[in-house]
Write a protein that holds these residues in place. Structure first.
Motif, mmCIF file in Angstrom:
data_model
loop_
_atom_site.group_PDB
_atom_site.id
_atom_site.type_symbol
_atom_site.label_atom_id
_atom_site.label_comp_id
_atom_site.label_asym_id
_atom_site.label_seq_id
_atom_site.Cartn_x
_atom_site.Cartn_y
_atom_site.Cartn_z
ATOM 1 N N ARG A 98 0.830 -1.214 0.000
ATOM 2 C CA ARG A 98 0.000 0.000 0.000
ATOM 3 C C ARG A 98 0.859 1.256 0.000
ATOM 4 N N GLY A 99 2.017 1.166 0.654
ATOM 5 C CA GLY A 99 2.914 2.315 0.659
ATOM 6 C C GLY A 99 3.382 2.666 -0.735
ATOM 7 N N ILE A 100 3.676 1.637 -1.532
ATOM 8 C CA ILE A 100 4.159 1.847 -2.898
ATOM 9 C C ILE A 100 3.037 2.295 -3.830
ATOM 10 N N THR A 101 1.888 1.620 -3.749
ATOM 11 C CA THR A 101 0.812 1.866 -4.721
ATOM 12 C C THR A 101 -0.099 3.033 -4.350
ATOM 13 N N TYR A 102 -0.105 3.431 -3.074
ATOM 14 C CA TYR A 102 -1.054 4.467 -2.661
ATOM 15 C C TYR A 102 -0.361 5.655 -1.985
ATOM 16 N N TYR A 103 0.253 5.427 -0.835
ATOM 17 C CA TYR A 103 0.775 6.539 -0.036
ATOM 18 C C TYR A 103 1.942 7.247 -0.717
ATOM 19 N N ALA A 104 2.894 6.482 -1.261
ATOM 20 C CA ALA A 104 4.021 7.114 -1.962
ATOM 21 C C ALA A 104 3.545 7.835 -3.214
#
Length: 362
Positions: free
Chosen positions: A329-335
């Motif tokens: 989720r960090g890669i696909t959304y938050y970042a």
């Protein structure tokens, strides 16, 4: 004098409502984020989670970021391709900006409702008419939703036993996702190819609702419905005359979706895990996307994280499921929110500066 004051007051009220809406959306986003963080990290050993993330292979994380950027830029290629087919001279750089603008506002508004309207605004600032931008984005949305349904159907056919053993815990969300997405696609099909039937049906529904006093001002609702449906006329003609274009858009959309769903498999491999295949991991991630796609949450925040932890618990194992979710989720959304926010802000400032220079401002 009074007319000028009234116009000023109306404009001031509209501006106040606009800022109030922004504040409410921001507070809602923060509230959902805090609630998600509490649910995810409750009863978790933070140190162990951080240690697991540090042990993940950095090369895979970089690959995941590249796939995530490719996901957003794939939409740019689709927009550029469609603009080219209707003879709109738009550079690929501008299309990339439109895609990142759309990603940012989709990610921070419930049900991604803010994405396409802001893309229309950005395109209009570049001299692209609302009719053209709405037409292009409608095809993009239709392909995006349809491909998700098709990919889920393919996943269910070839990996039914695997999916059913892991995804049964969120069956209710999956059913909601199927109903909402299939309904949307069917509406588009009827609006494009069976508009007379759809117009007649909507008219009867509005008449019935007005007759039973469920809605007021029946004529106003009818005018809105006819106006909304009329924009599909040109789209239907275009699709009928350019079927190869539609096929190309669908193929590009499949690639776009695969880039996003493959990030989970890349993260899985980053921890040195290899028991599940790429097809199986992508199939499960496809089902999660379908389940949370229509929920009224910004970026499906909360639902995506929870669904990941439930479905991938056995696949990733208890040690890596939370670090895996955070990385995925960090890669696909938050970042990507951060990246798209920077691009959106820079684009806005550059356009504003250009307009000031052209108008002779400082």
């Amino acid at each position: 004098m009074n007319n000028g004051f009234n116009r000023f007051r109306v404009g001031d009220q509209a501006l106040t409502k606009k800022y109030l809406k922004v504040v409410i959306n921001t507070l809602f986003l923060i509230a959902v984020f805090v609630a998600t963080a509490y649910i995810v990290f409750k009863d978790q050993e933070i140190g162990a989670v951080i240690d697991s993330i540090h042990r993940a292979k950095k090369s895979y994380i970089i690959l995941g970021m590249m796939l995530s950027i490719a996901f957003v830029c794939s939409e740019s290629l689709i927009i550029h391709y469609l603009m080219h087919t209707i003879r709109q001279g738009v550079s690929i750089v501008r299309c990339i900006i439109y895609s990142f603008v759309g990603f940012f506002f989709s990610a921070v508004t419930p049900s991604a409702t803010g994405g396409q309207p802001m893309q229309v605004v950005w395109m209009r600032r570049d001299g692209i008419s609302v009719a053209v931008s709405s037409f292009v984005l409608m095809i993009v949305t239709a392909a995006y939703k349809t491909v998700l349904i098709i990919m889920c159907a393919i996943a269910a056919i070839f990996e039914w036993n695997f999916i059913s053993s892991y995804a049964s815990s969120i069956w209710f969300l999956i059913i909601i996702g199927i109903i909402c997405n299939v309904s949307f696609v069917l509406f588009l099909v009827f609006a494009l190819f069976r508009q007379s039937w759809l117009t007649d049906t909507i008219g009867k529904v509005i008449f019935w609702l007005g007759k039973h006093r469920i809605i007021k001002n029946r004529e106003k609702w009818l005018k809105k419905a006819w106006k909304s449906l009329s924009k599909y006329d040109k789209s239907a003609d275009y699709i009928k005359q350019n079927k190869p274009v539609l096929v190309h858009v669908f193929l590009m959309t499949i690639f776009q979706r695969l880039c996003l769903f493959a990030v989970t498999y890349v993260v899985y491999r980053a921890f040195g895990l290899h028991n599940a295949s790429a097809v199986q991991i992508i199939s499960l991630q496809t089902i999660i996307a379908l389940a949370v796609d229509s929920l009224p949450l910004p970026g499906a925040m909360g639902a995506s994280e929870s669904s990941f932890l439930i479905i991938f618990l056995t696949v990733f194992g208890e040690e890596f499921v939370l670090p895996g979710m955070l990385l995925s989720r960090g890669i696909t959304y938050y970042a990507m929110i951060i990246v798209s926010a920077v691009i959106t802000l820079v684009s806005y400032l550059l356009v504003s500066r250009k307009k000031n220079l052209e108008s002779g401002g400082l």
